[in-house]
Enzyme design. Structure first.
Site: not given
Ligand code: NAD
Ligand code: UD1
Length: 345
Positions: A34, A36, A60-61, A87, A127, A154, A158, A204, A299, A302
């Site tokens: 979608n 978003s 939109d799903l 996310k 995750s 969030y 999951k 992140n 943070r 964490d």
């Molecule tokens: P992202 O936001 O880049 O991609 C998600 C996509 O889904 C986006 O393009 C968004 O527009 C689309 N979307 C959201 N809601 C929608 C809906 N209702 N209908 C249609 N499209 C929709 O995120 P990502 O980092 O690529 O993550 C993908 C998946 O992996 C997610 O389920 C996320 O929770 C999971 N995940 C991500 C991480 C991470 O660190 N990136 C870690 C663990 C799990």
């Molecule tokens: C976070 C989410 C997790 C999600 C993931 C990917 C939390 C508690 N967890 O994981 O659910 O799946 O993002 O979207 O939010 N850090 C710094 N300075 C910064 C940013 C991060 O020191 O400015 C450190 C954090 O303390 C952490 C590590 O870097 O130890 C990774 O952080 P981040 O990338 O946000 O991922 P997670 O916290 O592991």
């Protein structure tokens, strides 16, 4: 004949990299997104890399009728990779119902439609957040480690989605599923034609590091240096997004043709952890660019340390993350430079 896969969230960060790997492995891909949290131009990047422009439906799903129209239009869909979700952990605390509606209803709609349209299998993006902070004796964490109560809506979506998949399949739905529990996905495609597009100030670590190196952010704060780890900073299992994408190709082949259990669970990480400080110093060594950083307070929420035991994925899926961390961090920097070149940020 090529098998057709529906990739939800396929213009997003992980979905776009997975689409590239699926196309390169010989699958037809239909993307539903979608937009978003992603941009339509991502399709151009995918096309430049693979020479193929995947079919795209802006749907939109949460809207079941619109979702059903996709299955009607593409009756050849055999498998789904379900990435689409909201996310952002902090945002989910502010807007829990939006998160539950988006992440839970979207999955339910897809599951309900699968048997009706003859779709055999679904790969779900879970995750390592489901494990919370594992006890020291559970590190590296395996798939059978106990789950802990989620610390955010969030994270809870999951856990709930994993349970929904389990319950539905065990009710005799006649479909199969593979649940992939990702550790921390980072980096970008080596061509820098696709990558991660963070919205606003990144939460992140890696986008914060690359934006600081680029001068977009003044200083990176490392959150906490008094943890019980060798250098006092947190430890994570950082997995290259292209390696992660390849895990989906292996999982898809399995769910469509080889899987005997109705639901399987795999940790998808590198099998080892790196501290936040190691990430910053490896980034500097790999790119030759200095990062302005300081230590700050911990943070809230964490986890101190987590990394995955990925033996199950290595043996059963025949997949392994093998890209060196320095190359992964260099790819993130190349992507940041491309964003600057293109005037995105
Ligand atoms: P992202 O936001 O880049 O991609 C998600 C996509 O889904 C986006 O393009 C968004 O527009 C689309 N979307 C959201 N809601 C929608 C809906 N209702 N209908 C249609 N499209 C929709 O995120 P990502 O980092 O690529 O993550 C993908 C998946 O992996 C997610 O389920 C996320 O929770 C999971 N995940 C991500 C991480 C991470 O660190 N990136 C870690 C663990 C799990
Ligand atoms: C976070 C989410 C997790 C999600 C993931 C990917 C939390 C508690 N967890 O994981 O659910 O799946 O993002 O979207 O939010 N850090 C710094 N300075 C910064 C940013 C991060 O020191 O400015 C450190 C954090 O303390 C952490 C590590 O870097 O130890 C990774 O952080 P981040 O990338 O946000 O991922 P997670 O916290 O592991």
């Amino acid at each position: 004949m090529k098998q057709t896969i529906l990739v939800t969230g396929g213009t997003g960060f992980i979905g776009s990299h997975t689409t590239v790997e699926l196309i390169e492995a010989g699958y037809n891909v239909v993307i539903v997104d979608n937009l978003s949290n992603s941009k339509i131009e991502v399709l151009d990047g995918i096309e430049k890399i693979t020479g193929v422009r995947p079919a795209f439906e802006q749907v939109d799903l949460r809207d079941k009728e619109a979702t059903e129209s996709v299955f009607r239009k593409y009756p050849a869909i055999e498998g789904i990779i379900h990435f689409a979700a909201s996310k952002a952990v902090g945002e989910s605390v502010q807007q829990p119902l939006m998160y539950y509606r988006n992440n839970v209803i979207s999955l339910i709609n897809l599951l309900e439609l699968m048997p009706e349209y003859g779709v055999k299998g679904i790969i779900f993006s879970s995750s390592c957040t489901v494990y919370g902070q594992p006890k020291p004796e559970h590190l590296p964490v395996t798939e059978s480690a106990p789950h802990q109560k989620a610390t955010s809506p969030y994270g809870n979506t999951k856990e709930i989605n994993e349970q929904i998949i389990y319950d539905y399949i065990h009710s005799g739905a006649g479909i199969k599923s593979i649940v992939l529990r990702y550790f921390n996905p980072i980096g970008a495609h080596p061509t820098a034609l696709i990558g991660e597009l963070p919205n606003g100030v990144p939460n992140n670590l890696i986008p914060y590091v690359t934006q600081t190196a680029m001068g977009i952010r003044e200083q990176l704060t490392i959150f906490g240096n008094d943890y019980n780890t060798p250098d006092g900073t947190c430890i994570r299992d950082y997995i290259y997004v292209v390696d992660l994408a390849k895990a989906h190709v292996a999982a898809m082949a399995r769910v469509l043709d080889k899987q005997t259990e109705p639901v399987e669970y795999f940790n998808i990480g590198t099998g080892s952890g790196n501290s936040t400080l190691e990430i910053v110093t490896t980034f500097e060594q790999a790119t030759g660019v200095k990062v302005n950083w300081k230590y700050g307070p911990r943070r809230e929420g964490d986890i101190e340390k987590i990394w995955g035991d990925c033996t199950h994925a290595n043996t059963v899926l025949g997949w392994k993350a093998d890209t060196p961390l320095a190359d992964v961090l260099a790819s993130a920097w190349k992507w940041q430079q491309k964003l600057r070149e293109d005037g995105v940020m």
